[in-house]
Write a protein that holds these residues in place. Structure first.
Motif, PDB file in Angstrom:
ATOM      1  N   ASN A 314       4.105 -57.372  14.965  1.00 61.71           N
ATOM      2  CA  ASN A 314       3.447 -57.631  15.368  1.00 61.71           C
ATOM      3  C   ASN A 314       2.223 -57.113  16.020  1.00 61.71           C
ATOM      4  N   GLU A 315       2.512 -55.920  16.138  1.00 63.01           N
ATOM      5  CA  GLU A 315       1.679 -54.946  16.225  1.00 63.01           C
ATOM      6  C   GLU A 315       0.580 -54.431  14.924  1.00 63.01           C
ATOM      7  N   LYS A 323       8.465 -43.249  11.500  1.00 66.34           N
ATOM      8  CA  LYS A 323       6.812 -43.490  12.382  1.00 66.34           C
ATOM      9  C   LYS A 323       6.393 -44.374  11.370  1.00 66.34           C
ATOM     10  N   LYS A 324       5.449 -44.573  12.499  1.00 62.87           N
ATOM     11  CA  LYS A 324       4.822 -46.390  11.910  1.00 62.87           C
ATOM     12  C   LYS A 324       3.703 -45.892  11.566  1.00 62.87           C
ATOM     13  N   TYR A 325       2.863 -46.590  10.893  1.00 67.84           N
ATOM     14  CA  TYR A 325       2.100 -47.246   9.915  1.00 67.84           C
ATOM     15  C   TYR A 325       1.308 -48.390   9.493  1.00 67.84           C
ATOM     16  N   SER A 326      -0.152 -49.042  10.270  1.00 66.06           N
ATOM     17  CA  SER A 326      -0.666 -49.399  10.222  1.00 66.06           C
ATOM     18  C   SER A 326      -1.040 -50.290   8.657  1.00 66.06           C
ATOM     19  N   VAL A 327      -0.876 -51.595   8.869  1.00 67.45           N
ATOM     20  CA  VAL A 327      -1.914 -52.476   7.373  1.00 67.45           C
ATOM     21  C   VAL A 327      -2.609 -53.839   7.768  1.00 67.45           C
ATOM     22  N   ASP A 328      -3.186 -55.056   7.497  1.00 65.42           N
ATOM     23  CA  ASP A 328      -3.809 -55.310   7.510  1.00 65.42           C
ATOM     24  C   ASP A 328      -3.334 -56.595   8.582  1.00 65.42           C
ATOM     25  N   PRO A 329      -4.254 -56.837  10.018  1.00 65.61           N
ATOM     26  CA  PRO A 329      -3.094 -57.845  10.290  1.00 65.61           C
ATOM     27  C   PRO A 329      -2.351 -59.100  10.468  1.00 65.61           C
ATOM     28  N   LYS A 330      -3.434 -59.656   9.012  1.00 63.36           N
ATOM     29  CA  LYS A 330      -3.335 -60.878   8.330  1.00 63.36           C
ATOM     30  C   LYS A 330      -2.219 -60.943   8.092  1.00 63.36           C
ATOM     31  N   TYR A 371      -6.989 -51.631  13.069  1.00 58.51           N
ATOM     32  CA  TYR A 371      -7.178 -52.134  14.398  1.00 58.51           C
ATOM     33  C   TYR A 371      -7.703 -52.646  15.131  1.00 58.51           C
ATOM     34  N   ALA A 372      -9.122 -52.853  14.446  1.00 60.14           N
ATOM     35  CA  ALA A 372     -10.631 -53.363  15.134  1.00 60.14           C
ATOM     36  C   ALA A 372     -10.076 -54.841  14.597  1.00 60.14           C
ATOM     37  N   ASN A 373      -9.523 -55.392  13.522  1.00 61.99           N
ATOM     38  CA  ASN A 373      -9.405 -56.691  13.017  1.00 61.99           C
ATOM     39  C   ASN A 373      -7.845 -57.258  13.866  1.00 61.99           C
ATOM     40  N   LEU A 374      -7.468 -56.333  14.393  1.00 63.76           N
ATOM     41  CA  LEU A 374      -6.216 -56.690  15.485  1.00 63.76           C
ATOM     42  C   LEU A 374      -6.511 -56.974  16.933  1.00 63.76           C
ATOM     43  N   MET A 375      -7.753 -56.178  17.102  1.00 66.11           N
ATOM     44  CA  MET A 375      -7.995 -56.069  18.365  1.00 66.11           C
ATOM     45  C   MET A 375      -9.267 -57.380  18.619  1.00 66.11           C
ATOM     46  N   LYS A 376      -9.949 -57.834  17.483  1.00 70.99           N
ATOM     47  CA  LYS A 376     -10.430 -58.696  18.054  1.00 70.99           C
ATOM     48  C   LYS A 376     -10.283 -60.150  18.278  1.00 70.99           C
ATOM     49  N   GLY A 377     -11.479 -60.712  19.400  1.00 68.17           N
ATOM     50  CA  GLY A 377     -10.746 -61.812  20.423  1.00 68.17           C
ATOM     51  C   GLY A 377      -9.958 -61.548  21.440  1.00 68.17           C
ATOM     52  N   LYS A 378      -9.704 -59.815  21.694  1.00 65.14           N
ATOM     53  CA  LYS A 378      -8.991 -60.030  22.482  1.00 65.14           C
ATOM     54  C   LYS A 378      -9.459 -58.673  23.921  1.00 65.14           C
ATOM     55  N   VAL A 379     -10.943 -58.576  23.399  1.00 61.91           N
ATOM     56  CA  VAL A 379     -11.927 -57.994  23.994  1.00 61.91           C
ATOM     57  C   VAL A 379     -13.482 -58.356  24.140  1.00 61.91           C
ATOM     58  N   THR A 386     -16.403 -49.237  22.422  1.00 61.51           N
ATOM     59  CA  THR A 386     -15.960 -48.569  22.848  1.00 61.51           C
ATOM     60  C   THR A 386     -14.515 -48.944  23.023  1.00 61.51           C
ATOM     61  N   VAL A 387     -13.526 -49.950  23.325  1.00 60.75           N
ATOM     62  CA  VAL A 387     -12.527 -49.590  23.131  1.00 60.75           C
ATOM     63  C   VAL A 387     -11.819 -50.234  22.315  1.00 60.75           C
TER      64      VAL A 387
END
Length: 565
Positions: A314-315, A323-330, A371-379, A386-387
């Motif tokens: 969910n992250e 190690k952890k690597y990101s993919v698109d939040p969808k 990360y930006a897509n993950l943060m949408k709607g939360k800030v 900036t965040v």
């Protein structure tokens, strides 16, 4: 020169009148200096020129290169530019015009390639555009391959960017094309790619892997004739359109953008009217898709597309090698697969490449857009950039902030310091987890045993790896003696745990026990009836028993001090 001006000047000359250059310039709309030049004999530029080309000195070399089979005018141009520089060769358009004007390109000789057609839904053709080097906007060079599957009847195509061209990549792309078409043609014509055609025993034949895939998906394999690209003319012709991707040189920022560009080109290919059929491939495919064979059951598809699954947390992260690597939040809660090449982690979803990361030691690796897509709607929108940027910088610093520098002397000062010391070694996690489940008395025994060796440690990782075995044996109660025995029997420096000083100190501490151990070993070797273990010891002992003993011997020992404990 203007004929009227020329007449005026002639009349003035015959009458001995000095011409008024300024007045004549105003009359005929030219600079007075130009009028003067004509009066003094200038005839103007000739209407035609017979000027040689700067390419004339390379003419013979151009002819030689163009005579090479399948080498294009562009290929010769790029070669000459690299050899002599663009200032000497000039632009490609001028170079091409020079070749045409002077008829330097040899006429094609061919026996003719007979046109052939196949029934609707009958055939697909597969090929690669290989090893395309293309640079991003930031100068990063990507070497990519483009898989291309085109249906013979409709010319409808599927393309996919692939980093490699191994068997798994061919199968993945091929299955993705079946899913894209919604069906499978009766026959698929392949180029002589090694993943499909086996030529190791002289005669060309299908590989066992492609036979199995064809059997499970219900199509027949046909191999292209050697050095006969015309046998797969449809896909070869449409491969030229894929050169459009070269126009994106320096225009894209990420691999994801390049993947999207290739998908967009494929859509454009399928809409563009074909000169051969005078119809859009999309229009003809609307009819052809009804004649394709159905896909096999999903379990067969899954075994090829998802051999090793990684669940997206969910992250929006997957864990790979700790190690952890990101993919698109969808893709949260979805499963992806990975491939590693040249220290890069390529991530696939449903068999299609979606992103990649450089492998590194950072615990968390987010791509900014993920990360930006993950943060949408939360800030709040006003604080968003900036965040996001601050959080990414903090995560990038996690590796440095978690780095612990603690030496052997510091590790003896407390139990926490010892845990920190163990945690700096790749072998320490098992020991720490085991230690956490010991009783208080057992923990004290362990700490005392480890501390007896710490001041004399020669190599941290070798020492920590040895603790594991001593811990399982007797909670490291006799770890110092165990380490001495290890070094005593070691064949090389890399196997030694203790410093020279430590080895001597521990030897003095256990001198009586060591003498007894050696005596027992020598005595056992001198017994008349030698068992297999003793025979092995005898073979491996050299002149000095202290210098060269076989590793792997179980040495029984006991000390009064240890027994009292």
């Amino acid at each position: 020169m203007n004929k009227n001006l020329k007449g005026d000047l002639s009349i003035m000359d015959s009458m001995g009148i000095k011409p008024n250059y300024a007045a004549l310039g105003r009359k005929y709309g030219m600079d007075w200096r130009t009028v003067k030049k004509y009066h003094l004999g200038y005839q103007g530029k000739p209407s035609t020129r017979n000027k040689g080309s700067k390419l004339d000195e390379y003419r013979n070399e151009i002819i030689d290169k163009l005579s090479i089979r399948r080498l294009t005018v562009r290929g010769v141009y790029e070669f000459l530019v690299k050899k002599y520089g663009i200032s000497n060769i000039g632009s490609y358009s001028n170079f091409n015009e020079y070749v045409k004007k002077n008829k330097l390109k040899p006429a094609k000789s061919s026996d003719g390639n007979p046109r052939y057609e196949t029934p609707i839904g009958q055939m697909g053709e597969v090929d690669w555009k290989e090893d395309i080097k293309i640079a991003s906007k930031y100068g990063e060079i990507f070497v990519i391959n483009i898989f291309h599957h085109s249906l013979k009847f409709s010319k409808y195509s599927y393309t996919e960017l692939s980093i490699q061209k191994q068997t798994d990549d061919v199968f993945r792309c091929l299955i993705n094309s079946f899913k894209y078409f919604g069906g499978i043609p009766e026959v698929i014509l392949f180029d002589n790619m090694s993943t499909v055609a086996d030529t190791s025993h002289g005669k060309k034949k299908q590989t066992a892997a492609i036979k199995q895939l064809a059997k499970e998906f219900g199509f027949k394999v046909r191999l292209c004739g050697t050095r006969k690209p015309e046998t797969k003319g449809t896909v070869e012709a449409r491969n030229k359109i894929l050169d459009w991707i070269r126009a994106y040189e320096g225009e894209f920022e990420t691999l994801e953008e390049l993947i999207q560009d290739i998908e967009d080109i494929n859509k454009e290919m399928n809409i563009t009217i074909s000169q051969e059929t005078n119809m859009s491939p999309t229009a003809l495919f609307y009819k052809e898709k009804e004649y394709l064979k159905p896909l096999p059951e999903s379990s067969i598809i899954e075994q090829y597309l998802r051999p090793n699954k990684y669940l997206v947390s969910n992250e929006s992260l997957i864990r790979y090698n700790g190690k952890k690597y990101s993919v698109d939040p969808k893709l949260i809660d979805e499963e992806v697969t990975v491939n590693v090449l040249d220290n890069k982690l390529y991530i696939y979803y449903n068999g299609k490449l979606i992103t990649y990361h450089e492998l590194n030691e950072k615990p968390v690796n987010y791509k900014p857009d993920h990360y930006a897509n993950l943060m949408k709607g939360k800030v709040k929108d006003s604080d968003f950039d900036t965040v996001v940027n601050d959080n990414l910088q903090l995560m990038d610093g996690l590796l440095e902030s978690r780095t612990i520098n603690i030496n052997e002397l510091e590790a003896t000062k407390s139990a926490d310091a010892l845990i920190a010391y163990l945690n700096t070694s790749e072998y320490g996690n098992w020991i720490i987890n085991h230690y956490a489940h010991l009783s208080t008395k057992e923990k004290l025994t362990f700490i005392k045993g480890v501390n007896s060796v710490l001041p004399y440690v020669r190599d941290r990782d070798t020492f920590v790896s040895y603790i594991k075995y001593s811990l399982k044996n007797n909670l490291c109660k006799t770890l110092d003696f165990d380490c001495w025995v290890n070094d005593f029997m070691a064949y090389s420096e890399s196997e030694r745990i203790l410093t020279d000083e430590g080895f001597e100190i521990i030897e003095l501490k256990y001198q009586k026990e060591i003498d007894t151990m050696i005596s027992e070993m020598v005595e056992s070797m001198n017994e008349p009836q030698k068992n297999d273990a003793n025979l092995k010891i005898e073979r491996d002992i050299n002149d000095s028993v202290y210098k060269d003993l076989t590793t792997g011997i179980d040495l029984p020992f006991s000390t009064k001090e240890n027994d009292d404990e």
